[in-house]
Design an enzyme around this catalytic site. Structure first.
Site, mmCIF file in Angstrom:
data_model
loop_
_atom_site.group_PDB
_atom_site.id
_atom_site.type_symbol
_atom_site.label_atom_id
_atom_site.label_comp_id
_atom_site.label_asym_id
_atom_site.label_seq_id
_atom_site.Cartn_x
_atom_site.Cartn_y
_atom_site.Cartn_z
ATOM 1 N N GLY A 17 0.776 -1.236 0.000
ATOM 2 C CA GLY A 17 0.000 0.000 0.000
ATOM 3 C C GLY A 17 0.805 1.281 0.000
ATOM 4 N NE ARG A 71 -12.314 -13.300 -9.219
ATOM 5 C CZ ARG A 71 -10.982 -13.277 -9.331
ATOM 6 N NH1 ARG A 71 -10.298 -14.408 -9.307
ATOM 7 N NH2 ARG A 71 -10.342 -12.141 -9.448
ATOM 8 C CG ASN A 113 -4.225 -0.125 -12.738
ATOM 9 O OD1 ASN A 113 -4.094 -0.515 -11.585
ATOM 10 N ND2 ASN A 113 -3.481 -0.592 -13.727
ATOM 11 C CG HIS A 115 1.134 -0.952 -15.727
ATOM 12 N ND1 HIS A 115 0.877 -2.246 -15.319
ATOM 13 C CD2 HIS A 115 2.118 -1.036 -16.650
ATOM 14 C CE1 HIS A 115 1.671 -3.077 -15.964
ATOM 15 N NE2 HIS A 115 2.433 -2.369 -16.788
ATOM 16 C CD GLU A 154 -7.332 -4.839 -25.144
ATOM 17 O OE1 GLU A 154 -6.241 -5.197 -25.596
ATOM 18 O OE2 GLU A 154 -8.158 -4.164 -25.783
ATOM 19 C CG LEU A 155 -4.726 -6.654 -17.800
ATOM 20 C CD1 LEU A 155 -5.462 -6.300 -16.506
ATOM 21 C CD2 LEU A 155 -4.085 -8.032 -17.678
ATOM 22 C CG ASP A 156 -2.311 -3.241 -17.667
ATOM 23 O OD1 ASP A 156 -2.901 -2.741 -16.689
ATOM 24 O OD2 ASP A 156 -1.436 -4.120 -17.549
#
Length: 216
Positions: A17, A71, A113, A115, A154-156
């Site tokens: 964190g 899930r 997010n 990255h 879509e991821l990233d």
């Protein structure tokens, strides 16, 4: 993102964190205006991020997929808990969870997010944590850095908000590069992106490009 009250932010995090701490400090010091961190959610019961939340007086919740039969049930509960805090913004600050499509659809361009690379380099499936920096060093790049982007299906691949380049040194290890990117890029970019959201200065056009509107 215009409001008459404080911007409510829910933070999702899986580990120590440090990016969460950067946000806590920036809000406390008034660097991010009119913003409240209303909850911290982690999929890891042992995450030090939950301790940081407790120390800052922020509700901390552990929700792990391991505790659900499927899930799909976990995804439903995650969305229910997040919805209960009525967030204006959701921030993934080192979150290793795959964000459910229903959550992305419910909060379009309201999930951020961070990255640890310059997207589109070293991103997508399997690129997380030290793996990102191992790949960068293996490729021999001269600069790496960090990216803050909105989350989409879509991821990233969501709209890029901010990026900052960081020099790669000849003697770098994945660990030293990771730390330098945190200090020089991540801990600065994420609070700045949240600040821009709090000020209502982010817009996304039809090409999914982010524009930063001048302050009034």
């Amino acid at each position: 993102m215009s409001r008459t009250s404080k911007m409510r932010v829910v933070v999702l995090v899986s580990g120590g964190g440090t990016n969460l701490q950067a946000l806590i400090d920036a809000v406390k010091q008034g660097e991010i205006p009119d913003t409240e961190l209303v909850a911290v959610i982690s999929n890891n019961a042992g995450a030090y991020a939950l301790t940081r939340a407790e120390q800052a007086g922020i509700p901390g919740i552990c929700l792990s997929p391991k505790n659900f039969e499927t899930r799909a049930l976990f995804n439903e509960e995650l969305k229910r808990v997040i919805d209960s805090y009525q967030p204006d913004l959701i921030v993934l600050a080192g979150c290793l969870l795959q964000i459910p499509s229903a959550l992305v659809e419910a909060y379009p361009n309201r999930i951020m997010n961070i990255h640890p690379a310059l997207i589109p380099a070293f991103c997508g499936k399997s690129y997380y944590g030290l793996k990102v920096h191992e790949a960068a060093l293996a490729r021999g790049v001269k600069v790496s850095g960090a990216t803050v982007h909105f989350v989409n299906a879509e991821l990233d691949a969501g709209p890029i908000i901010l990026q900052k380049a960081v020099e790669v040194r000849e003697d770098d290890t994945p660990e030293t590069l990771q730390k330098r990117i945190m200090v020089e890029a991540e801990w600065k970019l994420l609070p700045e992106a949240v600040k821009l959201a709090a000020e209502g200065r982010l817009s996304v056009d039809e090409k999914n490009h982010v524009h930063i509107v001048d302050a009034l």
